[in-house]
Design an enzyme around this catalytic site. Structure first.
Site, short mmCIF file in Angstrom:
data_model
loop_
_atom_site.label_atom_id
_atom_site.label_comp_id
_atom_site.label_asym_id
_atom_site.label_seq_id
_atom_site.Cartn_x
_atom_site.Cartn_y
_atom_site.Cartn_z
N LYS A 3 74.07 30.61 -69.62
CA LYS A 3 73.18 31.77 -69.50
C LYS A 3 74.00 32.94 -69.01
CE LYS A 3 68.81 32.94 -69.92
NZ LYS A 3 67.76 32.45 -70.82
N ASP A 41 67.13 37.45 -74.09
CA ASP A 41 66.23 37.00 -73.02
C ASP A 41 65.53 38.27 -72.54
OD1 ASP A 41 65.62 34.48 -71.21
OD2 ASP A 41 65.87 36.11 -69.80
P1 NDP Z 1 60.95 40.48 -72.64
O1 NDP Z 1 61.90 41.38 -71.96
O2 NDP Z 1 60.72 40.66 -74.09
O3 NDP Z 1 59.52 40.57 -71.92
C1 NDP Z 1 59.39 40.25 -70.57
C2 NDP Z 1 57.96 40.53 -70.14
O4 NDP Z 1 57.79 40.05 -68.83
C3 NDP Z 1 57.62 42.00 -70.08
O5 NDP Z 1 56.25 42.19 -70.32
C4 NDP Z 1 57.98 42.37 -68.65
O6 NDP Z 1 57.29 43.50 -68.13
C5 NDP Z 1 57.59 41.12 -67.91
N1 NDP Z 1 58.50 40.94 -66.74
C6 NDP Z 1 59.84 40.80 -66.76
N2 NDP Z 1 60.33 40.70 -65.51
C7 NDP Z 1 59.29 40.78 -64.71
C8 NDP Z 1 59.13 40.73 -63.32
N3 NDP Z 1 60.16 40.58 -62.47
N4 NDP Z 1 57.88 40.82 -62.84
C9 NDP Z 1 56.84 40.96 -63.68
N5 NDP Z 1 56.90 41.01 -64.99
C10 NDP Z 1 58.11 40.92 -65.50
O7 NDP Z 1 61.43 39.00 -72.31
P2 NDP Z 1 61.07 37.63 -73.07
O8 NDP Z 1 59.68 37.70 -73.57
O9 NDP Z 1 62.18 37.33 -73.99
O10 NDP Z 1 61.18 36.57 -71.87
C11 NDP Z 1 60.05 36.21 -71.06
C12 NDP Z 1 60.33 34.89 -70.36
O11 NDP Z 1 60.54 33.86 -71.36
C13 NDP Z 1 61.57 34.85 -69.47
O12 NDP Z 1 61.34 33.95 -68.40
C14 NDP Z 1 62.64 34.25 -70.38
O13 NDP Z 1 63.69 33.65 -69.66
C15 NDP Z 1 61.80 33.22 -71.13
N6 NDP Z 1 62.34 32.76 -72.40
C16 NDP Z 1 62.64 33.64 -73.41
C17 NDP Z 1 63.13 33.18 -74.61
C18 NDP Z 1 63.35 34.08 -75.78
O14 NDP Z 1 63.61 33.56 -76.88
N7 NDP Z 1 63.24 35.39 -75.64
C19 NDP Z 1 63.42 31.74 -74.81
C20 NDP Z 1 63.00 30.88 -73.72
C21 NDP Z 1 62.51 31.40 -72.56
P3 NDP Z 1 58.08 44.88 -67.87
O15 NDP Z 1 58.35 45.42 -69.25
O16 NDP Z 1 57.15 45.68 -67.07
O17 NDP Z 1 59.34 44.52 -67.14
#
Ligand code: NDP
Length: 486
Positions: free
Chosen positions: A166, A206
């Site tokens: 990661k 991510d």
């Molecule tokens: P994105 O950046 O596309 O979206 C993240 C979302 O979560 C946004 O709506 C964001 O809101 C919110 N968010 C992020 N950080 C915080 C925080 N500290 N507190 C509150 N809200 C938060 O990321 P992904 O959708 O790609 O990832 C989401 C989760 O899924 C993560 O845990 C990631 O590790 C996991 N994941 C992702 C994969 C992928 O293929 N993308 C694969 C497997 C797991 P805001 O815009 O306001 O920050």
């Protein structure tokens, strides 16, 4: 007023177990064993946990991730004591390599900015390191280690030949111009390119890293190395070697997993009310698939607040706000008005639902939230994000008989499809959306079934946490044993 998710200081909020774990070193010997007995840590594993705490100070998310896996391993050690030989478990808890580097870049005002870059190459027993890159101000080495550790078991669960890693940076992409994002990605890759490769380490996206950022990083990699090595990054755009269905894969995969899990109780998403936190990549495609399976998504969020739309979330509007305009979710309520409620800083888990899918970030669903969901009649929880539920929350769901799918199993569809992207790149082929999605669905069903079977084999039916941890561990452990002490 409730805390904002991002302001939660400890990953173990309101959690006695967490406090105890952190002060473990200060407990006397009797209290230490009381603690481990209370929390079902096998006595052979106790010194390993203590060592992880001592050697990785100030990394609570990493402690939490290791603790959660080791909590499941007592039953394996009881059945197969040889898995504890040759410090195998200690080696699994120690990353193979940790790279930390400076990322200087120039903002639009001409000012030099400095960020910190990370790549933790956790375990390569099953294949080249594989795992995403996160750009978020909260990123530090402990968070990247927790994610790399989880990734190792997740990748093993896919059954594909990929190890775990990661990376990321404490860079905050919010409100940065497209040119700033490009300059940052180029500087980040200028250092990272020395450490990655198709057969070495294959990063992906991510939080904060989507198709745009992967494009800029791939461009810089190609320029620095003078090689068109498509398999060095996944999550690429379709115009330069990406796979169809990769963008959708994590969210779609999580819903396939939960649908299969509900199927064991002779039900499914049809007619169910769902709540999905976040509004990023994982959340958007989770919502899309829930709708395709006949469910209705009532609420989604970002880090400022959540929206509730009793008519069902309008996904086209969420995509327009998040993917095109890059605005806050509050805009949804402004644009839609009728029947929509926006709640700033509240907990989205207060919205009653049948299925909850936390898809934003780690420790976003606390014990309090789990209690509320259970009281409101939730029947299943599927983690789209990595470790979004605190240990208290997981325990509350399990004790209440709620079906609970842990992230390392439920969200493995993203990395599995990344491995399919690597296959397509290696064979210079490109599959249709339908072909790729069919493979994804098959992989998610296999992951579900192997977790369910393992849980039963170890005397804990429907305990997917145990099933996922043990299945992933055994696959990594078998390969590590065969490779000798390295
Ligand atoms: P994105 O950046 O596309 O979206 C993240 C979302 O979560 C946004 O709506 C964001 O809101 C919110 N968010 C992020 N950080 C915080 C925080 N500290 N507190 C509150 N809200 C938060 O990321 P992904 O959708 O790609 O990832 C989401 C989760 O899924 C993560 O845990 C990631 O590790 C996991 N994941 C992702 C994969 C992928 O293929 N993308 C694969 C497997 C797991 P805001 O815009 O306001 O920050």
């Amino acid at each position: 007023m409730q805390q904002r998710l991002r302001d939660i200081p400890s990953p173990w909020p309101e959690n006695r177990c967490g406090e105890l774990l952190h002060s473990y070193e200060r407990l006397d010997r009797t209290k230490q064993s009381e603690f481990m007995t209370l929390h079902q840590i096998d006595e052979k594993l106790e010194p390993i946990i203590a060592d992880v705490l001592r050697r990785n100070p100030g990394e609570p998310e990493f402690h939490q991730a290791v603790y959660e896996v080791l909590e499941s391993l007592g039953r394996v050690i009881a059945k197969h004591p040889d898995y504890a030989d040759n410090a195998l478990i200690e080696r699994i808890c120690e990353p193979e390599r940790q790279i930390i580097f400076r990322v200087p870049w120039i903002d639009d005002a001409g000012k030099v900015q400095i960020n910190r870059g990370f790549r933790v190459q956790f375990n390569s027993a099953l294949g080249p390191y594989k795992g995403g890159i996160r750009f978020h101000p909260s990123v530090n080495v402990g968070i990247i280690k927790f994610l790399g550790f989880e990734q190792t078991f997740k990748n093993a669960l896919t059954g594909m030949p990929i190890g775990g890693g990661k990376g990321g940076s404490d860079f905050n992409p919010r409100d940065r111009s497209d040119r700033e994002i490009m300059r940052f990605c180029q500087s980040f890759m200028t250092e990272l390119h020395r450490h990655i490769g198709e057969y070495v380490d294959v990063p992906a996206g991510d939080i904060g890293v989507g198709g745009r950022e992967i494009g800029y990083m791939f461009g810089q990699f190609k320029r620095l190395t003078n090689r068109y090595e498509a398999g060095v990054l996944t999550g690429k755009g379709l115009s330069f070697g990406g796979s169809r269905a990769r963008k959708e894969a994590t969210g779609f995969g999580a819903v396939y997993f939960v649908e299969r899990m509900l199927g064991r109780r002779k039900t499914g998403f049809e007619g169910k009310r769902a709540v999905v936190s976040g509004s990023g990549n994982v959340a958007v495609y989770t919502m899309e698939k829930i709708r395709a399976f006949g469910g209705k998504v009532l609420a989604c969020s970002d880090s400022n607040g959540y929206v509730v739309d009793e008519g069902g979330i309008d996904l086209d509007l969420v995509k327009e706000i998040k993917e095109v305009r890059r605005q806050r979710i509050e805009e949804y309520a402004r644009l839609k008005r009728n029947g929509v409620r926006y709640v700033e800083n509240g907990s989205i888990w207060d919205v009653p639902c049948d299925v909850a899918m936390p898809s934003a970030t780690q420790n976003e669903l606390t014990g309090r939230d789990a209690g509320t969901l259970v009281r409101n009649g939730v029947i299943a929880v599927g983690e789209g994000a990595n470790m979004p539920s605190t240990p208290d929350a997981v325990r509350i769901f399990q004790e209440a008989g709620v079906l609970f799918a842990p992230g390392k199993a439920a969200n493995a569809g993203g990395v599995a499809t990344s491995a399919l992207e690597m296959q397509q790149n290696a064979s210079r082929d490109s599959w249709t959306f339908e072909q790729t999605e069919e493979r994804l669905a098959g992989i998610m069903h296999d992951i579900h079934d192997s977790c369910a079977e393992t849980a039963e084999e170890y005397g804990a039916p429907e305990n997917y946490v145990l099933g996922a941890n043990i299945t992933g561990f055994v696959r990594v452990a078998e390969a590590m044993r065969a490779l000798g002490v390295i």
